[in-house]
Design a protein around this motif. Structure first.
Motif, short mmCIF file in Angstrom:
data_model
loop_
_atom_site.label_atom_id
_atom_site.label_comp_id
_atom_site.label_asym_id
_atom_site.label_seq_id
_atom_site.Cartn_x
_atom_site.Cartn_y
_atom_site.Cartn_z
N SER A 16 0.68 -1.32 -0.03
CA SER A 16 -0.17 -0.01 -0.14
C SER A 16 1.00 1.14 0.00
CB SER A 16 -0.88 -0.10 1.12
OG SER A 16 -0.01 -0.06 2.19
N LEU A 17 0.27 2.41 -0.53
CA LEU A 17 0.96 3.83 -0.28
C LEU A 17 1.24 4.28 0.97
CD1 LEU A 17 0.34 6.71 -2.59
CD2 LEU A 17 0.75 7.06 -0.43
N THR A 18 2.59 4.47 1.23
CA THR A 18 2.95 4.60 2.70
C THR A 18 3.58 5.99 2.83
OG1 THR A 18 3.08 2.57 3.37
CG2 THR A 18 4.11 3.63 4.59
N ILE A 19 3.58 6.90 3.80
CA ILE A 19 4.24 8.13 4.21
C ILE A 19 5.34 8.12 5.21
CG2 ILE A 19 4.39 10.61 4.81
CD1 ILE A 19 1.41 10.68 3.40
N ILE A 20 6.65 8.31 4.85
CA ILE A 20 7.61 7.90 5.86
C ILE A 20 7.75 9.40 6.64
CG2 ILE A 20 9.83 7.24 6.19
CD1 ILE A 20 9.62 5.64 3.66
N ASN A 21 7.43 9.53 7.71
CA ASN A 21 7.53 10.85 8.33
C ASN A 21 8.10 10.45 9.78
OD1 ASN A 21 7.78 13.52 8.92
ND2 ASN A 21 5.47 13.98 8.68
N PRO A 22 9.33 10.92 10.10
CA PRO A 22 10.08 10.58 11.48
C PRO A 22 9.63 11.45 12.31
CG PRO A 22 11.76 10.95 9.93
CD PRO A 22 10.67 10.85 9.03
N GLU A 23 9.63 12.78 11.81
CA GLU A 23 9.41 14.12 12.57
C GLU A 23 7.95 14.48 12.56
OE1 GLU A 23 12.73 17.18 12.83
OE2 GLU A 23 12.78 16.51 10.88
N GLN A 24 7.25 14.64 13.83
CA GLN A 24 5.91 15.00 13.88
C GLN A 24 6.01 16.37 14.71
OE1 GLN A 24 3.70 11.83 15.79
NE2 GLN A 24 4.07 10.41 14.06
N MET A 25 6.99 17.11 15.35
CA MET A 25 6.96 18.44 16.07
C MET A 25 8.18 18.95 15.28
SD MET A 25 6.36 19.29 19.90
CE MET A 25 4.75 18.87 19.84
N VAL A 119 -1.22 12.20 0.32
CA VAL A 119 -0.66 11.64 -0.90
C VAL A 119 -1.87 10.57 -1.44
CG1 VAL A 119 0.88 10.54 -2.12
CG2 VAL A 119 1.47 12.11 -0.36
N LYS A 120 -2.26 11.09 -2.76
CA LYS A 120 -3.13 10.15 -3.28
C LYS A 120 -2.69 9.60 -4.65
CE LYS A 120 -7.08 11.58 -4.99
NZ LYS A 120 -8.60 12.10 -5.18
N LYS A 121 -2.67 8.08 -4.75
CA LYS A 121 -2.56 7.43 -6.12
C LYS A 121 -3.32 6.11 -6.05
CE LYS A 121 1.31 5.88 -8.71
NZ LYS A 121 1.18 6.67 -10.04
N ALA A 122 -4.35 6.27 -6.77
CA ALA A 122 -5.55 5.42 -6.52
C ALA A 122 -4.85 4.12 -7.06
CB ALA A 122 -6.69 5.85 -7.30
N PRO A 123 -5.51 2.87 -6.00
CA PRO A 123 -6.19 3.27 -5.12
C PRO A 123 -5.61 3.55 -3.78
CG PRO A 123 -5.60 0.65 -5.20
CD PRO A 123 -5.03 1.58 -6.42
N GLY A 124 -4.24 3.82 -3.66
CA GLY A 124 -3.74 4.01 -2.25
C GLY A 124 -3.82 5.57 -1.92
N VAL A 125 -3.85 5.75 -0.58
CA VAL A 125 -4.17 7.01 -0.17
C VAL A 125 -3.57 6.79 1.44
CG1 VAL A 125 -5.78 8.72 0.93
CG2 VAL A 125 -6.22 7.54 -1.18
N ALA A 126 -2.81 8.08 1.66
CA ALA A 126 -2.14 8.17 2.75
C ALA A 126 -2.01 9.91 3.29
CB ALA A 126 -0.69 7.65 2.66
#
Length: 362
Positions: A16-25, A119-126
């Motif tokens: 599936s489509l995945t977002i890699i984001n280690p920082e949240q603040m 981010v959307k690339k059907a059918p993946g959404v994240a």
């Protein structure tokens, strides 16, 4: 071998489509640039067109979420949010490679909020969220002495920043002499104010105050000179006398200027009053002479018998004002002079023929 439920879920997640984001603040200083990451991966099943959308949820809950930048149909759109116009950009030149991160430049306090990358690339959404905090670095630090820095006095050393986001941390240091702070000051070494009690000359020196917060720091210097008490009464008296002398000097200058202006004005007025077309006044003497001269021609035709009357008339016709200033001599009665006396005085005897009663000459 039948796969377990966990293995199946892991395989589905990997595809599936995945977002890699280690920082949240993220915390940044005002005026700096904030990097907001959003890197993603897609699976073979995600065959639809790629759409990327960044949203801002402002710290003010009364404001709705705002679209700040959009990628769709291989085009970038940025004219959505006026407050960020020209200050938000994608960091990658090839977004399709999996990097949808953005930079927000010249940060302002109004930029504080939660940023969401979709981010959307059907059918993946994240989607992923990043909280951005904008802080103000300490700046414009001012060090000063509140009170009279004399031996035996109480005064305060103060350190005040013009701006800076809380919390702020303070640190005092002595930069000269023994570089050792007085023991009584130690409890206030990390406060914006140091209270000095019963000051001594040992306190003299150069001090620094450093102010810090999470995004920066600033410093100011302070020179302290503890001196013996001054003669305040003499200082005040000298100041008063100096002020009075200055006022007297100013008064003299104003008076002289005013007097000079009056003199210049008077000279101008006298100059304008002179008229060249007015003839000079006639003298009284010439008037009297012309008057007598005008009557002199009539003397020739007068007989001796009327000379006495003419002289009286002439005397009466001369204006009295012409003789006001003439000296007045006493009028003497006519004296009878005997014939012998006349001959002594040089008189020549003249014989006058006598007439008889009938009129013939004797």
């Amino acid at each position: 071998h039948m796969p377990s439920v966990i293995e199946k879920l892991l395989c589905d997640f990997a595809r599936s489509l995945t977002i890699i984001n280690p920082e949240q603040m993220i915390e940044k200083a005002k005026g700096e640039t904030a990097y907001l990451p959003c890197k993603f991966t897609v699976s073979d099943e995600d065959q639809g067109p790629l759409d990327i959308e960044w949203l801002l949820s402002p710290a003010d809950n009364q404001k709705p979420d705002q679209v700040i930048i959009l990628y769709s149909g291989d085009k970038i759109y940025v004219d959505y949010y006026q407050d960020l116009k020209g200050r938000v950009h994608f960091t990658s030149n090839d977004i399709t490679s999996g990097d949808a991160s953005i930079n927000v430049t010249n940060l302002q306090l109004s930029d504080i909020g939660i940023y969401q990358c979709k981010v959307k690339k059907a059918p993946g959404v994240a989607n992923k969220k990043v909280q951005l905090t904008v802080l103000v670095k300490p700046s414009g630090i001012r060090c000063f002495i509140d009170g009279s820095e004399e031996i035996g006095n109480d005064f305060k050393l103060k350190c005040e920043p013009k701006e800076g986001s809380l919390p702020l941390r303070y640190e005092w240091q002595k930069l000269s002499d023994s570089q050792k702070m007085p023991d009584s000051w130690l409890p206030e070494m990390t406060s914006p104010v140091i209270s000095v009690k019963n000051a001594t000359s040992e306190y003299s020196g150069t001090y620094s105050c450093t102010v810090r917060n999470r995004v920066g720091s600033d410093q100011c210097l302070l020179r302290l000179d503890v001196v013996p008490p001054s003669n305040r009464a003499g200082t005040i008296a000298g100041a008063i006398i100096g002020t009075l002398l200055a006022l007297v000097l100013i008064g003299c200058i104003v008076f002289c200027c005013h007097k000079k202006r009056r003199e210049e004005k008077y000279e101008k007025e006298v100059h304008h009053d002179i008229r060249e077309d007015v003839p000079p006044p006639k003298s009284r003497t010439s008037t009297a002479r012309s008057y007598i001269g005008s009557n002199h021609s009539s003397l020739g035709s007068m007989s001796p018998s009327n000379m006495e009357g003419y002289s009286k008339t002439l005397y009466n016709q001369v204006p009295s004002e012409d003789f006001e200033r003439a000296p007045q001599s006493p009028t003497l009665p006519p004296a009878k002079v005997a014939a012998p006396n006349l001959s002594r005085m040089g008189a020549v005897p003249v014989m006058i023929p006598a007439q008889s009663k009938d009129g013939s000459i004797v």
